[in-house]
Design a protein around this motif. Structure first.
Motif, short mmCIF file in Angstrom:
data_model
loop_
_atom_site.label_atom_id
_atom_site.label_comp_id
_atom_site.label_asym_id
_atom_site.label_seq_id
_atom_site.Cartn_x
_atom_site.Cartn_y
_atom_site.Cartn_z
N VAL A 1 0.90 -1.10 0.02
CA VAL A 1 0.22 0.25 0.00
C VAL A 1 0.82 1.31 0.05
CG1 VAL A 1 -1.91 1.13 1.25
CG2 VAL A 1 -1.56 -1.15 1.13
N LEU A 2 1.90 1.21 0.72
CA LEU A 2 2.99 2.39 0.87
C LEU A 2 4.30 1.90 0.43
CD1 LEU A 2 1.78 4.16 4.11
CD2 LEU A 2 1.08 4.75 1.85
N ARG A 3 4.94 2.71 -0.47
CA ARG A 3 6.33 2.15 -0.62
C ARG A 3 7.07 3.60 -0.89
NH1 ARG A 3 5.67 -1.21 -5.28
NH2 ARG A 3 6.06 -3.06 -4.30
N ASP A 4 8.26 3.64 0.05
CA ASP A 4 9.19 4.55 -0.23
C ASP A 4 8.55 6.07 0.14
OD1 ASP A 4 11.63 5.56 -0.16
OD2 ASP A 4 11.68 5.78 -2.60
N PHE A 5 7.45 5.89 1.05
CA PHE A 5 6.80 7.12 1.28
C PHE A 5 7.51 8.23 2.34
CE2 PHE A 5 3.88 10.02 3.64
CZ PHE A 5 3.24 10.57 2.44
N ALA A 6 7.76 9.34 1.89
CA ALA A 6 8.14 10.38 2.92
C ALA A 6 7.53 11.65 3.05
CB ALA A 6 9.52 10.84 2.12
N LEU A 7 7.42 12.21 4.09
CA LEU A 7 6.78 13.57 4.34
C LEU A 7 7.46 13.94 5.70
CD1 LEU A 7 4.11 15.11 3.97
CD2 LEU A 7 3.02 13.78 5.33
N ASP A 8 7.48 15.51 5.63
CA ASP A 8 7.97 16.35 6.69
C ASP A 8 6.83 17.17 7.29
OD1 ASP A 8 10.73 15.47 7.75
OD2 ASP A 8 11.42 16.05 5.66
#
Ligand SMILES: Nc1ncnc2c1ncn2[C@@H]1O[C@H](COP(=O)(O)OP(=O)(O)OP(=O)(O)O)[C@@H](O)[C@H]1O
Ligand SMILES: [Mg+2]
Length: 223
Positions: free
Chosen positions: A22-29
């Motif tokens: 469902v999520l792959r290599d997800f990034a967030l600041d």
């Protein structure tokens, strides 16, 4: 100031020997005062992501750090005991949902007071705080009404007051305007904007509504 950092997040659901990523290599600041929209098709992992950020789901891989007021530092919630996870959630996070999730047999004031039910705060202080919030959102006159007696927009404002009672820093919203008309949606968005500007709260808002997304500072698109 940074209050949340996600990097290289990977999440899959296993069903027998089948695995759905469902999520792959997800990034967030997420910075203090951020108003962030998350958009994406149905099934793209938006609620899954809110569950991870909201400390409801710790079954993921990758790095997630959240600011801990107690430690005055970013920490990895994965390393915490359940009781410390609950404490951190209470200190840092508020939740707002599409269908308000108010308890119908309780008055609006009682609904707003609910998050403090297990705290040691004197009930009189909790009630005073709840009234201040209801007043801020212009629904103090609905204190003793039951949720069924309110309009959708009024219900959502009660739910927002409830989410704010314990003074969280990051509010997670899953389709907060999904059950509201366009005008009421804009009212709710202007509530959120005021809370960002005046109180430096941060918001992550999952929305299908392009107007709601446009009202945010940043849009994160899932595929
Ligand atoms: N508990 C679960 N067990 C197995 N699969 C799940 C579970 N929760 C979600 N999924 C699957 O993960 C994917 C992402 O679900 P999620 O609820 O995060 O999507 P969403 O982006 O919020 O969708 P929507 O816009 O419809 O709310 C979907 O394919 C869903 O079927
Ligand atoms: Mg969803």
């Amino acid at each position: 100031m940074k209050i949340a950092h996600l990097e290289n997040i990977y999440k899959s659901y296993k069903n027998g020997d089948q695995e759905t990523v469902v999520l792959r290599d997800f990034a967030l600041d997420i910075e203090e005062g951020d108003l962030i929209a998350i958009q994406g098709r149905s099934g793209s992992g938006k609620t899954t992501l809110l569950n991870i950020i909201g400390l409801m789901d710790s079954e993921y891989e990758g790095k997630y750090e959240l600011y801990s007021p107690k430690d005055q530092a970013m920490i990895c919630p994965k390393n915490l005991r359940d009781s410390d996870v609950s404490r951190l959630r209470n200190e840092m996070l508020g939740f707002v949902f599409q269908h308000f999730n108010l308890l119908e047999h309780m008055t609006c004031l009682e609904n707003v007071c609910l998050p403090a039910a297990f705290s040691r705060k004197p009930p009189k202080d909790v009630e005073a705080e709840a009234r201040t919030l209801l007043e801020r959102f212009d629904i103090l006159d609905k204190s003793d009404a039951f949720p069924t007696q309110l309009s959708g927009g009024q219900k959502q404002r009660v739910a927002i007051a409830r989410a704010l009672l314990l003074k969280p820093r990051l509010i997670l919203c899953d389709e907060p305007t999904g059950a509201l008309d366009a005008e009421t949606s804009q009212e709710i968005m202007s509530c959120f904007k005021d809370l960002c500007r005046e109180d430096h709260l941060s918001f992550v808002i999952v929305t299908h509504d392009p107007n709601v997304a446009q009202a945010c500072d940043r849009i994160v698109r899932r595929n």
